[in-house]
Design an enzyme around this catalytic site. Structure first.
Site, PDB file in Angstrom:
ATOM      1  N   LEU A 131      20.005  50.652  89.015  1.00 36.56           N
ATOM      2  CA  LEU A 131      19.414  51.162  90.416  1.00 36.56           C
ATOM      3  C   LEU A 131      19.277  52.904  90.378  1.00 36.56           C
ATOM      4  O   LEU A 131      19.545  53.428  91.354  1.00 36.56           O
ATOM      5  CB  LEU A 131      20.655  50.857  91.433  1.00 36.56           C
ATOM      6  CG  LEU A 131      21.070  49.474  91.526  1.00 36.56           C
ATOM      7  CD1 LEU A 131      22.357  49.314  92.434  1.00 36.56           C
ATOM      8  CD2 LEU A 131      20.070  48.551  91.974  1.00 36.56           C
ATOM      9  N   THR A 183      13.185  59.623  81.999  1.00 32.02           N
ATOM     10  CA  THR A 183      12.484  58.807  81.070  1.00 32.02           C
ATOM     11  C   THR A 183      13.627  58.454  79.713  1.00 32.02           C
ATOM     12  O   THR A 183      14.464  59.438  79.427  1.00 32.02           O
ATOM     13  CB  THR A 183      11.574  59.677  79.997  1.00 32.02           C
ATOM     14  OG1 THR A 183      10.713  60.079  80.880  1.00 32.02           O
ATOM     15  CG2 THR A 183      10.914  58.827  78.875  1.00 32.02           C
ATOM     16  N   ALA A 184      13.698  57.160  79.740  1.00 27.85           N
ATOM     17  CA  ALA A 184      14.844  56.708  78.708  1.00 27.85           C
ATOM     18  C   ALA A 184      16.357  56.453  79.237  1.00 27.85           C
ATOM     19  O   ALA A 184      17.088  56.241  78.593  1.00 27.85           O
ATOM     20  CB  ALA A 184      14.894  57.421  77.417  1.00 27.85           C
ATOM     21  N   ALA A 185      16.563  56.538  80.602  1.00 27.54           N
ATOM     22  CA  ALA A 185      17.565  56.346  81.095  1.00 27.54           C
ATOM     23  C   ALA A 185      18.179  55.092  80.983  1.00 27.54           C
ATOM     24  O   ALA A 185      19.153  54.479  80.487  1.00 27.54           O
ATOM     25  CB  ALA A 185      17.641  56.643  82.900  1.00 27.54           C
ATOM     26  N   GLY A 186      17.086  54.034  81.437  1.00 23.23           N
ATOM     27  CA  GLY A 186      17.395  52.617  81.142  1.00 23.23           C
ATOM     28  C   GLY A 186      17.523  52.178  79.794  1.00 23.23           C
ATOM     29  O   GLY A 186      18.427  51.285  79.683  1.00 23.23           O
ATOM     30  N   ASP A 187      16.711  52.852  79.003  1.00 24.82           N
ATOM     31  CA  ASP A 187      16.857  52.524  77.380  1.00 24.82           C
ATOM     32  C   ASP A 187      18.401  53.059  77.038  1.00 24.82           C
ATOM     33  O   ASP A 187      18.871  52.133  76.113  1.00 24.82           O
ATOM     34  CB  ASP A 187      15.839  53.339  76.563  1.00 24.82           C
ATOM     35  CG  ASP A 187      14.370  52.696  77.000  1.00 24.82           C
ATOM     36  OD1 ASP A 187      14.191  51.632  77.422  1.00 24.82           O
ATOM     37  OD2 ASP A 187      13.540  53.650  76.979  1.00 24.82           O
ATOM     38  N   VAL A 212       4.932  57.278  70.319  1.00 24.09           N
ATOM     39  CA  VAL A 212       5.121  58.992  70.406  1.00 24.09           C
ATOM     40  C   VAL A 212       4.850  59.204  71.970  1.00 24.09           C
ATOM     41  O   VAL A 212       3.685  58.692  72.418  1.00 24.09           O
ATOM     42  CB  VAL A 212       4.220  59.461  69.464  1.00 24.09           C
ATOM     43  CG1 VAL A 212       4.091  61.023  69.715  1.00 24.09           C
ATOM     44  CG2 VAL A 212       4.587  59.350  68.019  1.00 24.09           C
ATOM     45  N   GLY A 268      23.090  53.783  90.446  1.00 25.03           N
ATOM     46  CA  GLY A 268      24.046  53.131  89.369  1.00 25.03           C
ATOM     47  C   GLY A 268      23.376  51.708  88.921  1.00 25.03           C
ATOM     48  O   GLY A 268      22.334  51.481  88.751  1.00 25.03           O
ATOM     49  N   ALA A 285      12.601  51.719  70.299  1.00 21.52           N
ATOM     50  CA  ALA A 285      13.166  52.988  69.484  1.00 21.52           C
ATOM     51  C   ALA A 285      14.195  53.724  70.274  1.00 21.52           C
ATOM     52  O   ALA A 285      15.213  54.123  69.777  1.00 21.52           O
ATOM     53  CB  ALA A 285      11.998  53.689  69.225  1.00 21.52           C
ATOM     54  N   ASN A 286      13.969  53.797  71.609  1.00 18.00           N
ATOM     55  CA  ASN A 286      15.154  54.411  72.469  1.00 18.00           C
ATOM     56  C   ASN A 286      16.320  53.880  72.349  1.00 18.00           C
ATOM     57  O   ASN A 286      17.461  54.230  72.145  1.00 18.00           O
ATOM     58  CB  ASN A 286      14.485  54.862  73.886  1.00 18.00           C
ATOM     59  CG  ASN A 286      13.228  55.713  74.164  1.00 18.00           C
ATOM     60  OD1 ASN A 286      13.035  56.320  73.061  1.00 18.00           O
ATOM     61  ND2 ASN A 286      12.591  55.661  75.020  1.00 18.00           N
TER      62      ASN A 286
HETATM   63  P1  ATP Z   1      13.580  54.325  82.692  1.00 15.66           P
HETATM   64  O1  ATP Z   1      12.346  53.462  82.669  1.00 15.66           O
HETATM   65  O2  ATP Z   1      13.361  55.777  83.347  1.00 15.66           O
HETATM   66  O3  ATP Z   1      14.209  54.296  81.361  1.00 15.66           O
HETATM   67  P2  ATP Z   1      14.817  52.480  84.505  1.00 15.66           P
HETATM   68  O4  ATP Z   1      14.016  52.281  85.509  1.00 15.66           O
HETATM   69  O5  ATP Z   1      14.772  51.290  83.367  1.00 15.66           O
HETATM   70  O6  ATP Z   1      14.715  53.852  83.637  1.00 15.66           O
HETATM   71  P3  ATP Z   1      17.190  53.365  85.828  1.00 15.66           P
HETATM   72  O7  ATP Z   1      17.457  52.264  86.857  1.00 15.66           O
HETATM   73  O8  ATP Z   1      16.425  54.466  86.668  1.00 15.66           O
HETATM   74  O9  ATP Z   1      16.628  52.478  84.928  1.00 15.66           O
HETATM   75  O10 ATP Z   1      18.513  53.971  85.229  1.00 15.66           O
HETATM   76  C1  ATP Z   1      19.218  53.385  84.335  1.00 15.66           C
HETATM   77  C2  ATP Z   1      20.500  53.849  84.440  1.00 15.66           C
HETATM   78  O11 ATP Z   1      20.679  55.323  84.213  1.00 15.66           O
HETATM   79  C3  ATP Z   1      21.115  53.858  85.907  1.00 15.66           C
HETATM   80  O12 ATP Z   1      21.988  52.512  85.991  1.00 15.66           O
HETATM   81  C4  ATP Z   1      22.052  54.901  86.090  1.00 15.66           C
HETATM   82  O13 ATP Z   1      23.313  54.236  85.383  1.00 15.66           O
HETATM   83  C5  ATP Z   1      21.406  55.997  85.042  1.00 15.66           C
HETATM   84  N1  ATP Z   1      20.578  56.990  86.128  1.00 15.66           N
HETATM   85  C6  ATP Z   1      19.446  56.883  86.240  1.00 15.66           C
HETATM   86  N2  ATP Z   1      18.833  57.967  86.913  1.00 15.66           N
HETATM   87  C7  ATP Z   1      20.042  58.489  87.290  1.00 15.66           C
HETATM   88  C8  ATP Z   1      20.304  59.830  88.125  1.00 15.66           C
HETATM   89  N3  ATP Z   1      19.264  60.528  88.598  1.00 15.66           N
HETATM   90  N4  ATP Z   1      21.549  60.147  87.941  1.00 15.66           N
HETATM   91  C9  ATP Z   1      22.400  59.498  87.353  1.00 15.66           C
HETATM   92  N5  ATP Z   1      22.526  58.350  86.516  1.00 15.66           N
HETATM   93  C10 ATP Z   1      21.137  58.056  86.693  1.00 15.66           C
HETATM   94  O1  RIB Z   2      11.507  53.559  78.741  1.00 19.30           O
HETATM   95  C1  RIB Z   2      10.984  54.941  78.264  1.00 19.30           C
HETATM   96  C2  RIB Z   2       9.959  54.644  77.479  1.00 19.30           C
HETATM   97  O2  RIB Z   2       8.796  53.911  77.974  1.00 19.30           O
HETATM   98  C3  RIB Z   2       9.188  55.890  76.736  1.00 19.30           C
HETATM   99  O3  RIB Z   2       9.776  56.450  75.637  1.00 19.30           O
HETATM  100  C4  RIB Z   2       7.650  55.593  76.543  1.00 19.30           C
HETATM  101  O4  RIB Z   2       7.519  55.480  75.015  1.00 19.30           O
HETATM  102  C5  RIB Z   2       7.524  54.124  77.040  1.00 19.30           C
HETATM  103  O5  RIB Z   2       7.697  53.045  76.208  1.00 19.30           O
END
Ligand code: ATP
Ligand code: RIB
Length: 305
Positions: free
Chosen positions: A223, A250-254, A13, A227, A43-44
């Protein structure tokens, strides 16, 4: 047709504290707002896969508490199969405290709680979910032993494995890497794991080569707004992100990983188009607050064109 995806991973949560900037040591600041949302890397990724149309199952754990009930309902409402999620009475549901700055940058503090109880025994008891899947996906918010067992079962049954080595650590076991088909670190994770300083495309290629030597088939380094870098033997490329206004990353990578697991054909023939789909999905995620609330559906991704 979308893949069958099984996630072994964390459920949290999230408490999102919106602040102007991080406090200095000894400083007290007021937050602008507090939002509670469903999250956790595993979960994401599961919700991202399910909202993109994957048949999605989850192996994980929650506490016997209101947060745990809420998370089971939220996952179920998103068509994630929750039958292999254990409800532990010894520990609370995982928690994440997300310090979200006005810039959209986040800093996260987690309390693992029940996530720490995901075990090899539990994975073995639910191995059908792995043998029947196209992909099994794991991160580092649940015990490595359970992930290794899941990946061993996957390898023995032609299920492909995706490892998201997050949160960042300094080391990764050779055994786990040998069982990993696709690795998806961000820049920090990639540099920490290989000890190679992250500077330019050449350094990304060097990082990819290290992972190839360990047995990984596809390396994707995300990145952020730039990208991602993707490499297979004999192929490497940067695929740019969409240009959008980020509110909360948050959750972009997920989202990227869950969407990729849904789209990518098991022979990787559509690698670039699957990455383009994942990039579009995560570009939508960064434009909204919170983890679950920001993850798009397939219709929303396809509406981007
Ligand atoms: P998080 O831990 O916040 O989930 P992360 O660090 O694992 O993220 P990032 O590299 O930040 O992963 O982002 C994953 C993908 O999300 C990138 O490859 C890109 O495609 C997209 N992304 C992230 N930030 C942006 C942004 N500001 N604008 C557009 N696309 C984004
Ligand atoms: O990657 C994002 C997630 O990292 C968040 O939802 C948080 O719960 C942490 O696990």
């Amino acid at each position: 047709m979308a893949n069958k995806v099984t996630i072994v991973g964390s459920i949290n949560v999230d408490r999102i504290l919106q602040i102007d900037a991080l406090p200095q040591p000894g400083e007290t600041i007021c937050m602008q707002d507090l939002t509670i949302a469903a999250g956790g890397k595993g979960a994401n990724q599961a919700v991202a896969a399910a909202r993109s149309g994957a048949t999605t199952s989850f192996i994980g754990a929650v506490g016997q508490d209101l947060d745990g009930q809420m998370m089971l309902h939220k996952l179920g409402d998103n068509q994630v199969n929750t039958c292999a999620i254990q409800v532990m009475n010894s520990r609370a549901t995982g928690q994440a405290y997300i310090l979200l700055q006005a810039t959209g940058q986040n800093s996260i503090i987690i309390s693992a709680g029940a996530n720490a109880d995901v075990s090899s025994t539990q994975v073995n008891a639910n191995q059908d979910l792995i043998t029947q899947a196209d992909y099994v996906v794991a991160q580092f918010e649940t015990p490595i032993t359970a992930t290794t067992t899941a990946f061993q079962i996957a390898r023995a049954n032609q299920t492909l494995t995706i490892l998201n080595p997050a949160p960042a650590t300094e080391t990764i076991s050779k055994d786990l890497l040998q069982l990993t088909d696709i690795i998806v670190p961000n820049e920090t994770e990639a540099a920490n794991l290989t000890g190679i300083e992250f500077t330019n495309e050449q350094s990304m290629q060097m990082i990819a080569t290290e992972f190839f030597k360990a047995g990984v088939k596809v390396v994707i380094i995300t990145l952020g707004s730039r990208g991602c870098f993707v490499a297979r033997e004999g192929f490497a490329k940067i695929i740019p992100a969409l240009s959008v206004e980020a509110v909360d990353t948050t959750a972009a990578g997920d989202t990227f990983i869950g969407s990729l697991a849904t789209e990518l054909a098991p022979d990787f023939v559509n690698l670039e188009s699957a990455i383009n789909y994942a990039s579009r999905a995560s570009a939508l995620t960064v434009q909204k607050l919170g983890a679950f609330p920001s993850i798009p559906t397939r219709n929303e991704v396809e509406a981007l064109g």
